[in-house]
Design a protein around this motif. Structure first.
Motif, PDB file in Angstrom:
ATOM      1  N   ARG B  94       0.824  -1.200   0.000  1.00 52.38           N
ATOM      2  CA  ARG B  94       0.000   0.000   0.000  1.00 52.38           C
ATOM      3  C   ARG B  94       0.863   1.255   0.000  1.00 52.38           C
ATOM      4  O   ARG B  94       0.501   2.266  -0.580  1.00 52.38           O
ATOM      5  CB  ARG B  94      -0.908   0.029   1.243  1.00 52.38           C
ATOM      6  N   PHE B  95       2.009   1.192   0.682  1.00 54.54           N
ATOM      7  CA  PHE B  95       2.907   2.339   0.762  1.00 54.54           C
ATOM      8  C   PHE B  95       3.387   2.736  -0.627  1.00 54.54           C
ATOM      9  O   PHE B  95       3.499   3.924  -0.950  1.00 54.54           O
ATOM     10  CB  PHE B  95       4.098   2.001   1.670  1.00 54.54           C
ATOM     11  N   ALA B  96       3.662   1.727  -1.469  1.00 55.10           N
ATOM     12  CA  ALA B  96       4.135   2.017  -2.826  1.00 55.10           C
ATOM     13  C   ALA B  96       3.116   2.887  -3.556  1.00 55.10           C
ATOM     14  O   ALA B  96       3.481   3.850  -4.244  1.00 55.10           O
ATOM     15  CB  ALA B  96       4.369   0.716  -3.587  1.00 55.10           C
ATOM     16  N   VAL B  97       1.829   2.566  -3.373  1.00 49.19           N
ATOM     17  CA  VAL B  97       0.771   3.324  -4.037  1.00 49.19           C
ATOM     18  C   VAL B  97       0.729   4.765  -3.517  1.00 49.19           C
ATOM     19  O   VAL B  97       0.832   5.735  -4.267  1.00 49.19           O
ATOM     20  CB  VAL B  97      -0.596   2.646  -3.806  1.00 49.19           C
ATOM     21  N   SER B  98       0.606   4.891  -2.189  1.00 46.70           N
ATOM     22  CA  SER B  98       0.463   6.225  -1.599  1.00 46.70           C
ATOM     23  C   SER B  98       1.699   7.084  -1.847  1.00 46.70           C
ATOM     24  O   SER B  98       1.595   8.262  -2.187  1.00 46.70           O
ATOM     25  CB  SER B  98       0.243   6.134  -0.091  1.00 46.70           C
ATOM     26  N   SER B  99       2.879   6.489  -1.663  1.00 45.09           N
ATOM     27  CA  SER B  99       4.081   7.306  -1.718  1.00 45.09           C
ATOM     28  C   SER B  99       4.310   7.858  -3.124  1.00 45.09           C
ATOM     29  O   SER B  99       4.789   8.973  -3.278  1.00 45.09           O
ATOM     30  CB  SER B  99       5.294   6.517  -1.236  1.00 45.09           C
ATOM     31  N   THR B 100       3.957   7.078  -4.150  1.00 44.84           N
ATOM     32  CA  THR B 100       4.120   7.582  -5.517  1.00 44.84           C
ATOM     33  C   THR B 100       3.305   8.856  -5.701  1.00 44.84           C
ATOM     34  O   THR B 100       3.815   9.895  -6.159  1.00 44.84           O
ATOM     35  CB  THR B 100       3.625   6.541  -6.548  1.00 44.84           C
ATOM     36  N   ILE B 101       2.029   8.775  -5.311  1.00 40.74           N
ATOM     37  CA  ILE B 101       1.149   9.930  -5.489  1.00 40.74           C
ATOM     38  C   ILE B 101       1.648  11.123  -4.680  1.00 40.74           C
ATOM     39  O   ILE B 101       1.780  12.241  -5.183  1.00 40.74           O
ATOM     40  CB  ILE B 101      -0.292   9.557  -5.075  1.00 40.74           C
ATOM     41  N   VAL B 102       1.974  10.866  -3.409  1.00 38.11           N
ATOM     42  CA  VAL B 102       2.416  11.961  -2.535  1.00 38.11           C
ATOM     43  C   VAL B 102       3.700  12.587  -3.067  1.00 38.11           C
ATOM     44  O   VAL B 102       3.825  13.807  -3.147  1.00 38.11           O
ATOM     45  CB  VAL B 102       2.633  11.433  -1.098  1.00 38.11           C
ATOM     46  N   PHE B 103       4.641  11.770  -3.439  1.00 38.91           N
ATOM     47  CA  PHE B 103       5.939  12.275  -3.864  1.00 38.91           C
ATOM     48  C   PHE B 103       5.804  13.145  -5.109  1.00 38.91           C
ATOM     49  O   PHE B 103       6.308  14.267  -5.158  1.00 38.91           O
ATOM     50  CB  PHE B 103       6.888  11.097  -4.123  1.00 38.91           C
ATOM     51  N   VAL B 104       5.099  12.634  -6.104  1.00 36.82           N
ATOM     52  CA  VAL B 104       4.907  13.405  -7.337  1.00 36.82           C
ATOM     53  C   VAL B 104       4.187  14.720  -7.027  1.00 36.82           C
ATOM     54  O   VAL B 104       4.593  15.792  -7.475  1.00 36.82           O
ATOM     55  CB  VAL B 104       4.115  12.581  -8.373  1.00 36.82           C
ATOM     56  N   ALA B 105       3.142  14.631  -6.201  1.00 35.60           N
ATOM     57  CA  ALA B 105       2.348  15.831  -5.914  1.00 35.60           C
ATOM     58  C   ALA B 105       3.175  16.898  -5.198  1.00 35.60           C
ATOM     59  O   ALA B 105       3.144  18.074  -5.557  1.00 35.60           O
ATOM     60  CB  ALA B 105       1.127  15.459  -5.069  1.00 35.60           C
ATOM     61  N   VAL B 106       3.957  16.481  -4.205  1.00 34.36           N
ATOM     62  CA  VAL B 106       4.738  17.463  -3.452  1.00 34.36           C
ATOM     63  C   VAL B 106       5.827  18.061  -4.336  1.00 34.36           C
ATOM     64  O   VAL B 106       6.114  19.266  -4.276  1.00 34.36           O
ATOM     65  CB  VAL B 106       5.335  16.824  -2.181  1.00 34.36           C
ATOM     66  N   LEU B 107       6.415  17.236  -5.184  1.00 32.03           N
ATOM     67  CA  LEU B 107       7.446  17.727  -6.103  1.00 32.03           C
ATOM     68  C   LEU B 107       6.877  18.803  -7.018  1.00 32.03           C
ATOM     69  O   LEU B 107       7.438  19.896  -7.164  1.00 32.03           O
ATOM     70  CB  LEU B 107       7.971  16.554  -6.928  1.00 32.03           C
ATOM     71  N   VAL B 108       5.737  18.499  -7.634  1.00 35.60           N
ATOM     72  CA  VAL B 108       5.120  19.468  -8.548  1.00 35.60           C
ATOM     73  C   VAL B 108       4.679  20.722  -7.791  1.00 35.60           C
ATOM     74  O   VAL B 108       4.930  21.849  -8.221  1.00 35.60           O
ATOM     75  CB  VAL B 108       3.921  18.824  -9.285  1.00 35.60           C
ATOM     76  N   TYR B 180      -5.295   7.404 -14.207  1.00 38.45           N
ATOM     77  CA  TYR B 180      -6.069   7.293 -12.979  1.00 38.45           C
ATOM     78  C   TYR B 180      -5.543   8.179 -11.850  1.00 38.45           C
ATOM     79  O   TYR B 180      -6.301   8.574 -10.967  1.00 38.45           O
ATOM     80  CB  TYR B 180      -6.131   5.833 -12.501  1.00 38.45           C
ATOM     81  N   VAL B 181      -4.229   8.451 -11.857  1.00 34.19           N
ATOM     82  CA  VAL B 181      -3.717   9.231 -10.724  1.00 34.19           C
ATOM     83  C   VAL B 181      -3.700  10.738 -11.007  1.00 34.19           C
ATOM     84  O   VAL B 181      -3.367  11.516 -10.133  1.00 34.19           O
ATOM     85  CB  VAL B 181      -2.306   8.783 -10.263  1.00 34.19           C
ATOM     86  N   ILE B 182      -4.083  11.151 -12.238  1.00 37.44           N
ATOM     87  CA  ILE B 182      -4.033  12.585 -12.538  1.00 37.44           C
ATOM     88  C   ILE B 182      -4.869  13.394 -11.545  1.00 37.44           C
ATOM     89  O   ILE B 182      -4.378  14.328 -10.909  1.00 37.44           O
ATOM     90  CB  ILE B 182      -4.494  12.870 -13.981  1.00 37.44           C
ATOM     91  N   LEU B 183      -6.125  13.020 -11.389  1.00 38.60           N
ATOM     92  CA  LEU B 183      -6.990  13.819 -10.507  1.00 38.60           C
ATOM     93  C   LEU B 183      -6.505  13.846  -9.057  1.00 38.60           C
ATOM     94  O   LEU B 183      -6.405  14.925  -8.472  1.00 38.60           O
ATOM     95  CB  LEU B 183      -8.442  13.340 -10.600  1.00 38.60           C
ATOM     96  N   PRO B 184      -6.186  12.692  -8.458  1.00 38.91           N
ATOM     97  CA  PRO B 184      -5.663  12.765  -7.084  1.00 38.91           C
ATOM     98  C   PRO B 184      -4.407  13.638  -6.973  1.00 38.91           C
ATOM     99  O   PRO B 184      -4.279  14.432  -6.045  1.00 38.91           O
ATOM    100  CB  PRO B 184      -5.330  11.314  -6.742  1.00 38.91           C
ATOM    101  N   VAL B 185      -3.504  13.486  -7.946  1.00 35.08           N
ATOM    102  CA  VAL B 185      -2.262  14.263  -7.871  1.00 35.08           C
ATOM    103  C   VAL B 185      -2.567  15.759  -8.001  1.00 35.08           C
ATOM    104  O   VAL B 185      -2.075  16.577  -7.218  1.00 35.08           O
ATOM    105  CB  VAL B 185      -1.254  13.813  -8.955  1.00 35.08           C
ATOM    106  N   VAL B 186      -3.403  16.117  -8.972  1.00 37.55           N
ATOM    107  CA  VAL B 186      -3.734  17.525  -9.154  1.00 37.55           C
ATOM    108  C   VAL B 186      -4.374  18.093  -7.890  1.00 37.55           C
ATOM    109  O   VAL B 186      -4.059  19.202  -7.450  1.00 37.55           O
ATOM    110  CB  VAL B 186      -4.670  17.711 -10.377  1.00 37.55           C
TER     111      VAL B 186
END
Lengths: 553, 313, 275
Positions: B94-108, B180-186
């Motif tokens: 589960r961490f792999a899923v969450s961390s990808t989204i969080v990391f990309v989002a914080v970076l952007v 699928y992750v575009i909206l959560p990341v945005v």
């Protein structure tokens, strides 16, 4: 208004230089005129708020946001008009032709950039030079200003150096480009006396070598007269007097200048000193004070010894001055006497009774008979108390005094320190620095203590205010006969108030004696160095300063 | 420098121990007996006692903690009461899923908000500044889960541009997964830009009035050189601390986004475990998230001297 | 400087907007039941999922309950929870912070050690864990969020006690002969009030946000009682059919938070002479 007759030989000339808050706001500099010839020196002298710093900054177009020069102002440098110059053209002059040195070496070098990079920046920008050339030049310059291990210095960050060293480095980095003009804004105000002298001498040498003209901004007329011939005195934005430093110093024309000259330390000011031979009041014997080191992972860093075995006696009614550079332990010793710092060993006794350490009621009762006046009147008054509350607070500890008598005492003291009763309902931030220090003094003497520690009580104040406060302390002492330990780095102030002087260096007292003995016949080399660096005006002006100035011109 | 790094790393150890104690103590207060939960309501009293013994619940509390801590250190987080799966692989998955989204989002978010905040501060009170302040204050005030729902409503349901809910692992189909992750990341980018821009602006204003900035100008440097070469490092240092904090705390607060978009992330794992009183999973994931948070903050502290060499002195 | 003299445009607007929104929230919380047209729990199945109409001004939810009445009631819930939580966190946090900063020594070390352990849990995590222990209820949220935010108060209070007790006017009070307790009460604590007020304002916003997040996750205010967060959560399946059920509660939360954040900025500018 004095309008100097600019001759053809001027390099920098300002005409009608005015600075206002916004295009139509209040003028903080008003129609200033001055001329400076190549290689010459000029000083702008004034107290805080006189506009001297902003006048200097306007030359390079470095005024902070709402301040602007008025349209009719003119600043000509080498025949070019600087006001209204396009930013790009101005940037080619900044650093390359006109360099600037700032007051606070602690904040004017970037803490996050190496010394080498900060030195190289100017050369890279203004001179076509290779990386290696820049490095060679920087190293040569650091060697010239006697920095130990120049190549290591280039890779270091500013926080690794002391204030004096940083100021030398800043001077070096500016002079590296051999500018035609150096603007020095209070370059040594933040430094210790001895270091001050070093940095100023270095500045004079470097500018002489390169034929650079200097515009020196300072509040210290005494210091300026040692180095500079051409002085402009500013007050509230206006140039009120211009001329040679000798003339300004010895025959001031304007009332304000006269006040400024009077404020210069003179021994006679405090009245002739009678020998005080009262019984001992405070006796300090073999006191050692250590500051514990910072805790580290497995141990503590080594403790720092602030006071290293001091013996000292303060007699009833006398003023003993404790003189030394920052870090000499003088402030720590003063604070230990009033019980704010606990000595690691040794004893301090007051009226023959050892000072009880700690926070017992007994210790507190004893301490009420001694008081302290701090250096910074901005932080020594509780911002949430009114002046009346501040002054009467010590009286509340006296159960015999009822409210009426407290008020009566307060009124009396407020008058004694030269304040008016209409200030009583105000808060500290509504008062000027001098007024605040008067409030702090009122608080200290309201209970008629036998002993007062004055910890650098005037060094945060303007020269003319300093003088008033020093005279106030003396007159109060005359009236109430309290003894005073006057802690100061400023020999000028000390000379005016002290009966006896103790000189402190690295936690030890190296010399102690009557004021005239110490000032006229110093025995210890450190005392001599301090006195020499202090540039005391009235005795030395004729001989030493004249020679120094001759070198400078 | 070496001393600074070692001291800082060593100082994180007691914090981690205390965190594990806090998690352990908290779990002791969860209502219901774990052994009963494990066996279900129909268990015989004898079975429960045997189970309690097997789980070590009849031991003194301190011993129970030490056994648990020892197991955790060797990578054994126990088994889920509900599914019987091992907890640690479950968490890592589960961490792999969450961390990808969080990391990309914080970076952007940082890449947008830090320059925006700095540029605003450089011209304080200008139109540009007011726009940045207003936008960041508004973004700061919108709850992420509502913003997610609104974006879903607009781009998913109304415009039909993007899938509404669900998750595809990146390992299976990269393009689909990205879609699928575009909206959560945005959503996260927008929400986290607010505080970061405000922090960058505040610390730049602080730095811009210091004397070394005037000194840099007096050398003849251009405004952009003054800003990027002299102001940036000093102003970015406190902002970096905030970014580290955001990065660490998002790992748990992302749960609301995972709920909106039904993403099988770490936060969702925890909340589902709370519903089910699956205490080994609650315990494991709380410990894991806190551990990551402490480590991220530690990393920030270790990077800090590169921006401000004074702290390592 | 000049913008400040003219009254910085943003500043006044901040204060006015912030006070207006916060005031409206308080009015709604106090007088909500009298303003709301219906009982927030009253079912009206024929109107279920209907949009705004003269009968239900802001529409009805999946059970036909009146959205306006539920929003008003939710305001009361949120405001009450946030208020109680702030008070709880402030009282406990200030007490511990003052104790630590005043006594120092081992008391300080123990308090700060536990406090730092609490602070090592990021954001919502501690509140989530505590909710697991306490169980979803109004009192539960107040306790969980209160405990989760208390460590920040302890930090801030202790730091300002520590910094103010080093000021020269505090030393002057000691030299004067005042006891430690009088010095503390007369000079240290009054000067700590400003940062505490700033923190309390900001915290009020954080708590409204956290409460709505917990309720959205089903770990906060338990249905059927309405809160803005659980209204969003129960409406989520109907996002396509009745978007107003999603838009309205979120708008309420956002406007409230915006108002509180702006009030917080205004309070900070007002109390901090430096800015």
């Amino acid at each position: 208004m004095l309008v100097p007759t600019g001759d053809n030989n001027t390099m920098l000339s300002a005409r009608n230089l005015s600075i206002s808050v916004g295009p139509s706001g209040k003028r903080i500099v008003d129609e200033l005129n001055f001329d400076l010839a190549p290689g010459d020196m000029l000083a702008l002298v004034g107290e805080s708020g006189s506009g001297k710093t902003m006048a200097a900054r306007s030359i390079l177009g470095l005024l902070p946001a709402p301040l602007v020069t008025t349209p009719d102002s003119s600043i000509r440098f080498e025949g070019q008009e600087l006001t209204g110059l396009a930013p790009k053209a101005l940037r080619q002059i900044r650093g390359a032709q006109i360099g600037m040195v700032f007051q606070e070496p602690m904040v004017s070098l970037n803490p996050a950039v190496t010394i080498g990079e900060q030195m190289a920046e100017g050369l890279r920008l203004h001179r076509a030079m290779s990386r290696a050339e820049i490095k060679d030049r920087s190293l040569a310059m650091l060697e010239r200003i006697q920095i130990k291990d120049p190549s290591k210095c280039l890779a270091s960050y500013p926080h690794e150096f002391s204030g004096g060293m940083r100021q030398r480095i800043m001077l070096a980095s500016v002079m590296l480009l051999k500018p035609r003009l150096l603007i020095a804004d209070e370059p040594t105000t933040a430094l210790d006396t001895l270091v001050q002298r070093d940095v100023l001498d270095l500045m004079v040498e470097l500018t002489r070598e390169n034929g650079t003209a200097v515009m020196l901004i300072s509040h210290d007329l005494g210091m300026v007269s040692h180095y500079v011939n051409n002085v402009t005195v500013m007050c509230e934005g206006k140039a009120i007097e211009q001329g040679s430093s000798t003339q300004v110093l010895h025959a001031p024309q304007h009332d304000y200048t006269r006040g400024l000259v009077d404020a210069l330390p003179k021994r006679s000011a405090g009245g002739s000193r009678r020998a005080v031979n009262g019984p001992p009041l405070v006796e300090i014997s073999n006191v050692v004070i250590d500051y514990p080191g910072r805790p580290r992972l497995f141990a503590r860093a080594e403790a720092k010894r602030a006071v290293d075995g001091v013996d000292l006696t303060i007699r009833r009614g006398e003023t003993l001055a404790l003189v030394g550079a920052s870090g000499s332990g003088k402030t720590t010793l003063g604070r230990a006497i009033v019980g704010l710092v606990r000595p690691s060993s040794g004893t301090i006794s007051f009226l023959g009774k050892a000072i009880a350490n700690g926070r017992s009621a007994d210790a507190r009762a004893q301490r009420r008979d001694m008081q302290i006046v701090f250096q910074d009147p901005y932080s020594s008054l509780d911002p949430r108390q009114s002046i009346a509350e501040i002054v009467t607070e010590p009286l509340k500890l006296d159960t015999e005094l009822d409210r009426k008598r407290r008020t009566a005492r307060m009124d009396e003291v407020i008058e004694e320190v030269g304040l008016t009763r209409d200030l009583l309902e105000r808060f500290p931030h509504q008062l000027s620095g001098g007024q605040r220090q008067r409030v702090a003094i009122a608080r200290a003497i309201v209970r008629r203590p036998g002993f007062v520690v004055a910890d650098e009580p005037v060094s945060a104040l303007d020269m003319t205010v300093q003088k008033q406060i020093l005279l106030l302390i003396r007159s109060l002492q005359e009236r109430y006969g309290f003894a005073c330990l006057f802690v100061s780095h400023d020999l000028g102030a000390v000379e005016q108030v002290a009966d006896r002087v103790a000189v402190m260096q690295d936690g030890k007292i190296v010399e102690i004696g009557d004021r005239d003995d110490v000032f006229d016949r110093p025995r210890h080399a450190y005392t001599r160095a301090l006195l020499d660096a202090a540039m005391l005006i009235d005795r030395r002006f004729a001989d030493g300063a004249g020679a120094r100035k001759a070198v400078a011109q | 420098m070496v001393r600074f790094v070692l001291t800082r790393i060593a100082s994180a150890i007691p914090t981690l121990i205390l965190v594990s104690v806090a998690v352990f103590v908290m779990m002791r207060f969860v209502p219901g007996d774990p052994a009963t939960l494990m066996l279900g309501d129909l268990a015989q009293p004898g079975q429960v006692d045997a189970m309690r013994h097997q789980m070590g619940l009849d031991q003194p509390v301190v011993v129970q903690y030490l056994i648990w801590a020892g197991n955790v250190l060797s990578g054994d987080f126990g088994r889920s009461i509900g599914s019987g799966q091992e907890v640690l692989p479950l968490i890592l998955d589960r961490f792999a899923v969450s961390s990808t989204i969080v990391f990309v989002a914080v970076l952007v978010a940082s890449a947008i908000a830090v320059p925006a905040g700095m540029l605003a501060a450089w011209k304080q009170d200008s139109l540009r500044d007011i726009a940045v302040v207003a936008t960041s204050t508004i973004l700061l005030s919108i709850p992420s889960f509502w913003l997610g729902l609104m974006l879903m409503l607009i781009f998913g349901l109304y415009l039909g541009w993007l899938p509404v809910v669900g998750y595809v692992p990146f390992s299976r189909d990269f393009a689909q997964a990205a879609l699928y992750v575009i909206l959560p990341v945005v959503t996260l980018v927008l929400v986290e830009s607010g505080p970061i821009a405000r922090m960058a602006r505040a610390s730049t204003i602080e730095v811009a009035r210091l004397e070394y900035i005037t000194h840099a100008r007096a050398k003849g440097l251009s405004e952009s050189a003054v800003m990027w070469r002299h102001a940036f490092k000093n102003a970015f240092a406190p902002t970096l601390t905030l970014i580290g904090y955001v990065l660490g705390s998002l790992l748990s607060s992302i749960v609301v986004i995972e709920t909106v978009f039904t993403i099988p992330g770490l936060g969702r794992l925890l909340v589902d475990a709370i519903y089910a009183r699956d205490y080994p999973v609650i315990q494991g994931s709380m410990l894991f998230i806190a551990f990551i948070y402490v480590v991220v903050n530690l990393l920030v502290d270790l990077v800090y001297p590169l921006l401000d060499p004074r702290v390592a002195a | 400087m000049i913008a400040r003299a003219l009254g910085r445009p943003g500043l006044k607007f901040n204060a006015i907007f912030g006070i207006a929104v916060t005031g409206a929230l308080i009015l709604l919380a106090v007088f909500g039941p009298w303003i709301a047209p219906y009982d927030p729990l009253k079912l009206d199945l024929p109107s279920r999922l209907s949009g705004p109409s003269p009968v239900h001004l802001l529409g009805a939810d999946e059970f036909g309950r009146d959205v306006l009445s539920r929003l008003a009631s939710g305001a009361r819930t949120s405001a009450w929870i946030a208020f109680a939580t702030v008070i709880f966190a402030l009282i406990t946090g200030t007490a511990l912070g003052v104790l630590a900063g005043f006594l120092r020594g081992w008391v300080d070390r123990v308090i700060m050690m536990v406090n730092d352990a609490f602070l090592a849990f990021p954001g919502l995590l501690l509140a989530l864990g505590l909710m697991a222990v306490i169980g979803a209820s109004r009192e539960g949220i107040i306790l969980a969020l209160g405990l989760a935010y208390m460590p920040i108060v302890v930090r801030v209070v202790r730091a300002s006690v520590m910094s103010i007790r080093e000021r020269e006017y505090v030393e002057a009070s000691r030299v004067m002969g005042n006891s430690e307790i009088i010095t503390m009460a007369r000079h240290v604590l009054p000067n700590c009030v400003a940062p505490i007020i700033v923190l309390a304002t900001t915290m009020f916003g954080w708590i409204i946000l956290s409460e709505s997040a917990l309720s959205f996750l089903g770990l906060g205010v338990p249905p059927p009682a309405p809160s803005w967060g659980n209204m969003l959560s129960t409406a989520r399946p109907y996002i396509g059919q009745a978007p107003h059920l999603i838009i309205l509660p979120g708008l309420c939360i956002s406007i409230t938070l915006l108002g509180i954040n702006m009030l917080g900025d205004a309070v900070r500018d007002w109390l901090d002479p430096k800015m």
